[in-house]
Design a protein around this motif. Structure first.
Motif, PDB file in Angstrom:
ATOM      1  N   ASP A 136      34.567  30.760  27.654  1.00 14.72           N
ATOM      2  CA  ASP A 136      33.395  30.893  28.531  1.00 14.72           C
ATOM      3  C   ASP A 136      33.642  31.780  29.738  1.00 14.72           C
ATOM      4  O   ASP A 136      32.703  32.364  30.279  1.00 14.72           O
ATOM      5  CB  ASP A 136      32.933  29.511  29.001  1.00 14.72           C
ATOM      6  CG  ASP A 136      32.425  28.657  27.850  1.00 14.72           C
ATOM      7  OD1 ASP A 136      31.956  29.247  26.859  1.00 14.72           O
ATOM      8  OD2 ASP A 136      32.503  27.419  27.939  1.00 14.72           O
ATOM      9  N   ALA A 137      34.876  31.865  30.192  1.00 17.32           N
ATOM     10  CA  ALA A 137      35.226  32.713  31.343  1.00 17.32           C
ATOM     11  C   ALA A 137      36.739  32.702  31.498  1.00 17.32           C
ATOM     12  O   ALA A 137      37.425  31.820  30.961  1.00 17.32           O
ATOM     13  CB  ALA A 137      34.553  32.213  32.618  1.00 17.32           C
ATOM     14  N   GLU A 138      37.242  33.679  32.249  1.00 16.60           N
ATOM     15  CA  GLU A 138      38.689  33.783  32.443  1.00 16.60           C
ATOM     16  C   GLU A 138      39.078  33.755  33.910  1.00 16.60           C
ATOM     17  O   GLU A 138      40.190  34.130  34.270  1.00 16.60           O
ATOM     18  CB  GLU A 138      39.225  35.055  31.785  1.00 16.60           C
ATOM     19  CG  GLU A 138      39.080  35.046  30.273  1.00 16.60           C
ATOM     20  CD  GLU A 138      39.757  36.231  29.617  1.00 16.60           C
ATOM     21  OE1 GLU A 138      40.340  37.060  30.349  1.00 16.60           O
ATOM     22  OE2 GLU A 138      39.709  36.332  28.385  1.00 16.60           O
ATOM     23  N   MET A 149      23.858  37.439  34.517  1.00 17.67           N
ATOM     24  CA  MET A 149      24.925  36.841  35.310  1.00 17.67           C
ATOM     25  C   MET A 149      26.156  37.741  35.346  1.00 17.67           C
ATOM     26  O   MET A 149      26.783  37.923  36.389  1.00 17.67           O
ATOM     27  CB  MET A 149      25.296  35.480  34.723  1.00 17.67           C
ATOM     28  CG  MET A 149      24.328  34.364  35.060  1.00 17.67           C
ATOM     29  SD  MET A 149      24.256  34.025  36.843  1.00 17.67           S
ATOM     30  CE  MET A 149      25.950  33.569  37.155  1.00 17.67           C
ATOM     31  N   HIS A 150      26.489  38.286  34.183  1.00 14.82           N
ATOM     32  CA  HIS A 150      27.649  39.170  34.114  1.00 14.82           C
ATOM     33  C   HIS A 150      27.467  40.387  35.023  1.00 14.82           C
ATOM     34  O   HIS A 150      28.393  40.787  35.740  1.00 14.82           O
ATOM     35  CB  HIS A 150      27.871  39.635  32.679  1.00 14.82           C
ATOM     36  CG  HIS A 150      28.977  40.643  32.546  1.00 14.82           C
ATOM     37  ND1 HIS A 150      30.302  40.304  32.640  1.00 14.82           N
ATOM     38  CD2 HIS A 150      28.938  41.996  32.356  1.00 14.82           C
ATOM     39  CE1 HIS A 150      31.043  41.383  32.511  1.00 14.82           C
ATOM     40  NE2 HIS A 150      30.241  42.421  32.324  1.00 14.82           N
ATOM     41  N   GLU A 205      28.785  43.308  39.800  1.00 17.21           N
ATOM     42  CA  GLU A 205      28.332  44.020  40.994  1.00 17.21           C
ATOM     43  C   GLU A 205      28.975  43.432  42.241  1.00 17.21           C
ATOM     44  O   GLU A 205      29.411  44.170  43.137  1.00 17.21           O
ATOM     45  CB  GLU A 205      26.810  43.949  41.112  1.00 17.21           C
ATOM     46  CG  GLU A 205      26.266  44.675  42.340  1.00 17.21           C
ATOM     47  CD  GLU A 205      24.753  44.573  42.463  1.00 17.21           C
ATOM     48  OE1 GLU A 205      24.239  44.770  43.577  1.00 17.21           O
ATOM     49  OE2 GLU A 205      24.088  44.278  41.443  1.00 17.21           O
ATOM     50  N   ASN A 206      29.052  42.123  42.323  1.00 17.19           N
ATOM     51  CA  ASN A 206      29.655  41.480  43.480  1.00 17.19           C
ATOM     52  C   ASN A 206      31.139  41.839  43.587  1.00 17.19           C
ATOM     53  O   ASN A 206      31.645  42.159  44.671  1.00 17.19           O
ATOM     54  CB  ASN A 206      29.491  39.966  43.373  1.00 17.19           C
ATOM     55  CG  ASN A 206      30.019  39.245  44.589  1.00 17.19           C
ATOM     56  OD1 ASN A 206      29.539  39.431  45.696  1.00 17.19           O
ATOM     57  ND2 ASN A 206      31.026  38.413  44.389  1.00 17.19           N
ATOM     58  N   ALA A 255      34.233  52.980  31.960  1.00 13.70           N
ATOM     59  CA  ALA A 255      32.917  52.863  31.316  1.00 13.70           C
ATOM     60  C   ALA A 255      32.252  51.533  31.621  1.00 13.70           C
ATOM     61  O   ALA A 255      31.027  51.407  31.529  1.00 13.70           O
ATOM     62  CB  ALA A 255      33.068  53.032  29.805  1.00 13.70           C
ATOM     63  N   SER A 256      33.044  50.520  32.016  1.00 12.40           N
ATOM     64  CA  SER A 256      32.485  49.196  32.264  1.00 12.40           C
ATOM     65  C   SER A 256      31.882  49.058  33.647  1.00 12.40           C
ATOM     66  O   SER A 256      31.188  48.072  33.913  1.00 12.40           O
ATOM     67  CB  SER A 256      33.572  48.130  32.073  1.00 12.40           C
ATOM     68  OG  SER A 256      34.541  48.212  33.105  1.00 12.40           O
TER      69      SER A 256
END
Length: 658
Positions: A364-366, A402-403, A408-409, A455-456
């Motif tokens: 779900d997240a790292e 959300m991603h 952006e943050n 690119a991300s």
């Protein structure tokens, strides 16, 4: 003795007061002497000096005196010269140095005042050369103000904070103002200090920058005190559980541990259902007691290796180590069962329930913050399902939003956190095989995720406008590095820097370029700006004007990824471009793709006609190099010859070529 005509000529030529003395009698005063002394005769005040001179064997005398004149006390440099061999007739010249002495006195007072200030103070020219400082600044840099004069920050330190100093100089030159900023500097003895830099721009009467004045406030002891307070604030005062700060630290450790051991762990975000009703009805004392009871129940039903934390209010978080979803479901059900039992608080029998949201690492997240956010989202989903249940986090369309928000943050803080760095890919001449330049490539190292591919985040940076400070940082850093290579090796190479369309369209783009060149001292002829075809073909007239002004600064210009856009060859004739860079999509497998080979050969031939250099990008095979050589391509870059490298490796490549 002087003749009357000679005496008159002598006196007329002198702007300072002059007196001709015969014995003890002033024979004549020039106009300046009359103006300074009026009818007063200063000879009586100078009698001892005159007598001493006549008795001495000196050919002339010079001394300084304070004399009372009509308007008060003035300071003079006095020179006595004999007119006759017996020194009976003397010529006495007066130079009024009152204003000079007052200025020296004021400057001495200002210097003394600055030296008495405990904070370091310095001032320097707009191009970064130090003019002066106080004693405390001498202590900080380890050299005297006399040695400091005329040097730049690059000359007085080898530490990386010189780059931040140059960057802020450029900023204040561009905007005229600068917010105080906090940083860490390395002292001459190798120790480090936490400081706050403040800078101001002084302008002359014409409004042009005259000097940059800076002060340094040492906050090392304050930072130590703050750190101590922060350590004392790691635990919740009511329940004694770890608070959010300690929780995040432990999750961070868990992330690293789980990565190494290829394990999974779970984050449970727990909310006490209808707690506000209990708190409002029975009061805060009963509410606090209930929270302490819940905290004890949660701790009693997890392992010692797990973490139970309180975020605040009625929100708790549990981190379960090395578990799968089945185990997590069992524990969540057990917790809900335990909390469904009645509790007695201040004589009241209370029933409570839990809503639990669960996120799993790494699926779900790292990172800790995202795991918490995802578990929080799942908890609200549990509440929407009727409370007193648990929900696992699941991906949906909102996750993309959300991603993007998270990215952006992170991107907004990446520069402040010093997460950006540059690598440089060497460029080689096809015929000689020698490295003639490098291309600066932006890299972003996110501590929790590693290296992020450009690119991300580049398109996001452009969409949000963050590309402006990032692009300025890249150009400043690249110019700074180019100058350092030149200073270290005595050689000059070209450094290419990509310029985004957003940067190029900014009204202050040219001024920013000028300030960067001034602050870094980089040779404009060694800096090449890379622009895309789409940038050039937007508002062609204005673009042409901007390109000409960039060329007037001495910069080199190139078109990046040529052939992938929609350039008009008619306009290309008029653009002051130095180089075309063939996109790697045309170079890949060029020896077997007839269409790519034809396009590449046509670009090279056209460039030859327009007297432009050509660089082929993405050369990775020997056959590709041989084909490009047969097409008479000038230059190449790609993994075949060199991968993007650190500044230190480029420095070594340059040194080895000497």
């Amino acid at each position: 003795m002087l003749s009357s005509s000679n005496f008159r000529t002598l006196f007329e030529d002198m702007s300072d007061p002059v007196v001709l003395l015969e014995g003890d009698t002033p024979l004549r005063l020039n106009e300046a002497a009359h103006r300074h002394f009026g009818k007063k005769c200063m000879m009586e005040l100078l009698k001892k000096d005159i007598d001493d001179f006549r008795l001495s064997g000196e050919r002339k005398a010079s001394f300084r005196r304070e004399l009372e004149v009509d308007e008060g006390i003035s300071i003079y440099n006095i020179r006595i010269k004999p007119v006759s061999p017996d020194k009976k007739t003397l010529l006495i010249e007066f130079s009024d140095i009152s204003e000079e002495e007052k200025l020296k006195s004021r400057l001495s007072f200002l210097q003394s005042m600055m030296d008495s200030i405990p904070n370091p103070i310095f001032y320097k020219t707009p191009d970064g050369k130090y003019i002066g400082c106080n004693k405390m600044f001498e202590k900080y840099v380890g050299i005297s103000k006399e040695e400091l004069a005329g040097k730049t920050v690059r000359d007085i330190t080898s530490h990386d904070w010189k780059f931040q100093c140059a960057r802020t100089d450029m900023q204040i030159l561009g905007t005229g103002k600068l917010k105080p900023y906090e940083t860490v500097i390395t002292m001459p003895d190798g120790g480090s200090r936490n400081v706050i830099f403040s800078k101001a721009l002084l302008k002359n009467s014409d409004g042009k920058p005259e000097a940059i004045v800076g002060t340094i406030q040492d906050i090392t002891e304050r930072k130590k005190a703050e750190d101590k307070i922060q350590k004392l604030a790691y635990y919740d005062t009511l329940t004694g559980l770890p608070n959010r700060q300690l929780l995040l630290d432990r999750i961070k450790i868990m992330v690293e541990h789980s990565k190494r051991n290829e394990e999974t762990f779970a984050v449970l975000f727990i909310d006490v259902d209808r707690f506000k009703t209990i708190n409002d009805t029975l009061g805060h004392t009963a509410g606090d007691q209930l929270l302490m009871n819940i905290a004890n129940i949660l701790k009693a039903n997890v392992r010692s290796c797990d973490t139970v934390a309180r975020l605040g209010g009625d929100e708790f978080v549990i981190v379960l180590t090395n578990v799968d979803e089945k185990t997590v479901s069992h524990i969540a059900g057990k917790l809900m069962n335990m909390l469904s039992r009645p509790q007695f608080v201040n004589g009241h029998e209370l029933f409570s329930s839990l809503s639990i949201g669960i996120s799993m690492f790494p699926s779900d997240a790292e990172d800790g913050e995202t795991l918490l956010k995802n578990a929080d989202m799942a908890m609200y989903q549990a509440k929407e399902q009727g409370r007193n249940n648990f929900q696992f986090f699941s991906l949906d369309m909102n996750n993309k939003v959300m991603h993007r928000l998270v990215m952006e943050n992170d991107l907004r803080h990446a520069m402040d956190r010093d997460e950006f760095y540059l690598e440089y890919q060497p460029q080689y001449n096809v015929d000689t095989g020698k490295m003639f330049g490098v291309e600066a490539l932006l890299r972003w190292h996110k501590p929790e995720k590693g290296i992020m591919p450009p690119a991300s985040f580049i398109s996001l940076a452009e969409d949000t406008g963050l590309i402006l400070p990032i692009g300025e940082w890249v150009l400043l850093r690249a110019c700074f590095q180019n100058k350092e290579w030149e200073m270290n090796t005595g050689q000059k190479i070209i450094t290419s820097v990509n310029i985004s369309a957003v940067q190029f369209k900014q009204k202050n783009f040219l001024n920013s370029i000028k300030n960067i060149l001034k602050v870094t001292g980089a040779d404009p002829a060694c800096i090449e700006l890379e622009l895309t075809e789409s940038v050039l073909m937007t508002d062609v007239d204005q673009t042409l004007q901007t390109l000409k002004e960039l060329k007037d600064l001495g910069l080199k210009l190139s078109i990046d990824d040529f052939g992938t856009g929609y350039s008009s060859l008619n306009y290309l004739r008029f653009f002051p471009i130095d180089r075309l860079k063939i996109d790697r999509s045309f170079v890949t497998n060029i020896m077997n793709d007839k269409d790519n080979a034809a396009i590449t050969q046509a670009i090279i031939a056209m460039a030859e006609t327009l007297k432009l250099k050509v660089t082929a990008e993405g050369v990775e095979q020997e056959d590709e190099l041989n084909t490009l050589r047969s097409f008479k391509c000038h230059d190449i870059q790609g993994f075949l010859l060199a991968r993007p490298s650190s500044p230190e490796i480029i420095n070594k490549l340059m040194s080895d070529s000497l």
